[in-house]
Design a protein around this motif. Structure first.
Motif, PDB file in Angstrom:
ATOM      1  N   PHE A  35      11.076 -20.801  30.081  1.00  0.00           N
ATOM      2  CA  PHE A  35       9.853 -21.399  30.580  1.00  0.00           C
ATOM      3  C   PHE A  35       9.936 -22.910  30.423  1.00  0.00           C
ATOM      4  O   PHE A  35      10.620 -23.417  29.539  1.00  0.00           O
ATOM      5  CB  PHE A  35       8.633 -20.854  29.817  1.00  0.00           C
ATOM      6  N   TYR A  36       9.209 -23.602  31.279  1.00  0.00           N
ATOM      7  CA  TYR A  36       9.243 -25.054  31.329  1.00  0.00           C
ATOM      8  C   TYR A  36       7.835 -25.589  31.128  1.00  0.00           C
ATOM      9  O   TYR A  36       6.899 -25.150  31.800  1.00  0.00           O
ATOM     10  CB  TYR A  36       9.792 -25.514  32.680  1.00  0.00           C
ATOM     11  N   SER A  37       7.693 -26.532  30.206  1.00  0.00           N
ATOM     12  CA  SER A  37       6.386 -27.125  29.932  1.00  0.00           C
ATOM     13  C   SER A  37       6.114 -28.206  30.975  1.00  0.00           C
ATOM     14  O   SER A  37       6.771 -29.240  30.991  1.00  0.00           O
ATOM     15  CB  SER A  37       6.369 -27.725  28.522  1.00  0.00           C
ATOM     16  N   VAL A  38       5.139 -27.951  31.843  1.00  0.00           N
ATOM     17  CA  VAL A  38       4.831 -28.903  32.901  1.00  0.00           C
ATOM     18  C   VAL A  38       3.675 -29.838  32.511  1.00  0.00           C
ATOM     19  O   VAL A  38       3.403 -30.810  33.202  1.00  0.00           O
ATOM     20  CB  VAL A  38       4.502 -28.194  34.235  1.00  0.00           C
ATOM     21  N   CYS A  44      -1.748 -27.833  23.125  1.00  0.00           N
ATOM     22  CA  CYS A  44      -1.182 -26.795  23.993  1.00  0.00           C
ATOM     23  C   CYS A  44      -0.018 -27.306  24.834  1.00  0.00           C
ATOM     24  O   CYS A  44       0.113 -28.497  25.086  1.00  0.00           O
ATOM     25  CB  CYS A  44      -2.231 -26.278  24.967  1.00  0.00           C
ATOM     26  N   HIS A  45       0.777 -26.338  25.266  1.00  0.00           N
ATOM     27  CA  HIS A  45       1.756 -26.536  26.331  1.00  0.00           C
ATOM     28  C   HIS A  45       1.291 -25.683  27.498  1.00  0.00           C
ATOM     29  O   HIS A  45       0.771 -24.587  27.302  1.00  0.00           O
ATOM     30  CB  HIS A  45       3.152 -26.036  25.915  1.00  0.00           C
ATOM     31  N   TYR A  46       1.487 -26.167  28.701  1.00  0.00           N
ATOM     32  CA  TYR A  46       1.227 -25.388  29.900  1.00  0.00           C
ATOM     33  C   TYR A  46       2.579 -25.138  30.537  1.00  0.00           C
ATOM     34  O   TYR A  46       3.280 -26.089  30.901  1.00  0.00           O
ATOM     35  CB  TYR A  46       0.283 -26.139  30.843  1.00  0.00           C
ATOM     36  N   VAL A  47       2.970 -23.869  30.604  1.00  0.00           N
ATOM     37  CA  VAL A  47       4.337 -23.540  31.010  1.00  0.00           C
ATOM     38  C   VAL A  47       4.356 -22.720  32.292  1.00  0.00           C
ATOM     39  O   VAL A  47       3.397 -22.018  32.616  1.00  0.00           O
ATOM     40  CB  VAL A  47       5.090 -22.782  29.887  1.00  0.00           C
ATOM     41  N   VAL A  74      -0.310 -21.464  35.657  1.00  0.00           N
ATOM     42  CA  VAL A  74       0.488 -21.736  34.468  1.00  0.00           C
ATOM     43  C   VAL A  74       0.033 -20.809  33.342  1.00  0.00           C
ATOM     44  O   VAL A  74      -1.043 -20.220  33.393  1.00  0.00           O
ATOM     45  CB  VAL A  74       0.343 -23.209  34.011  1.00  0.00           C
ATOM     46  N   LYS A  75       0.874 -20.691  32.316  1.00  0.00           N
ATOM     47  CA  LYS A  75       0.499 -19.993  31.082  1.00  0.00           C
ATOM     48  C   LYS A  75       0.206 -21.059  30.035  1.00  0.00           C
ATOM     49  O   LYS A  75       0.957 -22.029  29.897  1.00  0.00           O
ATOM     50  CB  LYS A  75       1.657 -19.132  30.560  1.00  0.00           C
ATOM     51  N   ARG A  76      -0.881 -20.877  29.304  1.00  0.00           N
ATOM     52  CA  ARG A  76      -1.210 -21.815  28.225  1.00  0.00           C
ATOM     53  C   ARG A  76      -0.640 -21.267  26.930  1.00  0.00           C
ATOM     54  O   ARG A  76      -0.895 -20.122  26.553  1.00  0.00           O
ATOM     55  CB  ARG A  76      -2.713 -21.985  28.108  1.00  0.00           C
TER      56      ARG A  76
END
Length: 148
Positions: A35-38, A44-47, A74-76
């Motif tokens: 997964f990539y953190s955008v 939080c990271h949004y991936v 995205v996934k939080r």
């Protein structure tokens, strides 16, 4: 969760990992998903997954942001949480996978135990014999859930 396209920043490489299993005709396969953190905030990271990330690399974000409301799913992932969808460390991702499989196994054992007891007791009985409620008893597995 949906994130506006103007808030996205593409990273250079993967930042989060999650192991999952799936089966094919040649057996069960455990694979590592990247997964990539955008977007990153203080908490939080949004991936996005690898497939979505590869698509996003081809986009012209400057043009898209001028086209009105454009969102991406995205996934939080909360930083420092005990349970997360994916982890920043591969070893933690593997530990999380093992915990999910242990939990899955416990649920499967409980379901099997209940089904076996119910089938053993109710098979061959009529609806009148079963009535509104019928005690099917306990087995060793279900007994482990009984508290004194």
């Amino acid at each position: 969760m949906r994130l506006h396209i103007s808030k996205i920043k593409l990273p250079e490489k993967e930042t989060h990992y999650r192991y999952r299993d799936h089966h094919y005709e040649n057996g069960l396969i455990v694979s590592l998903n990247k997964f990539y953190s955008v977007r990153e905030t203080e908490s939080c990271h949004y991936v996005v997954g690898e497939w979505e990330f590869k698509l996003m690399k081809r986009w012209d974000f400057e043009k898209l942001s001028k086209c009105g409301d454009k969102f991406i799913t995205v996934k939080r992932v909360v930083k420092g949480a005990l349970r997360t969808y994916c982890n920043e460390d591969k070893q933690l991702a593997l530990k999380s996978f093992l915990a999910r499989k242990r939990s899955q196994l416990l649920h499967a054992e409980t379901a099997k135990s209940k089904a076996t007891l119910a089938l053993g007791k109710v098979s061959g009985m009529s609806a009148e014999e079963v009535g509104e409620s019928l005690n099917c008893g306990l087995d060793e597995h279900l007994e482990s859930f009984v508290f004194d």
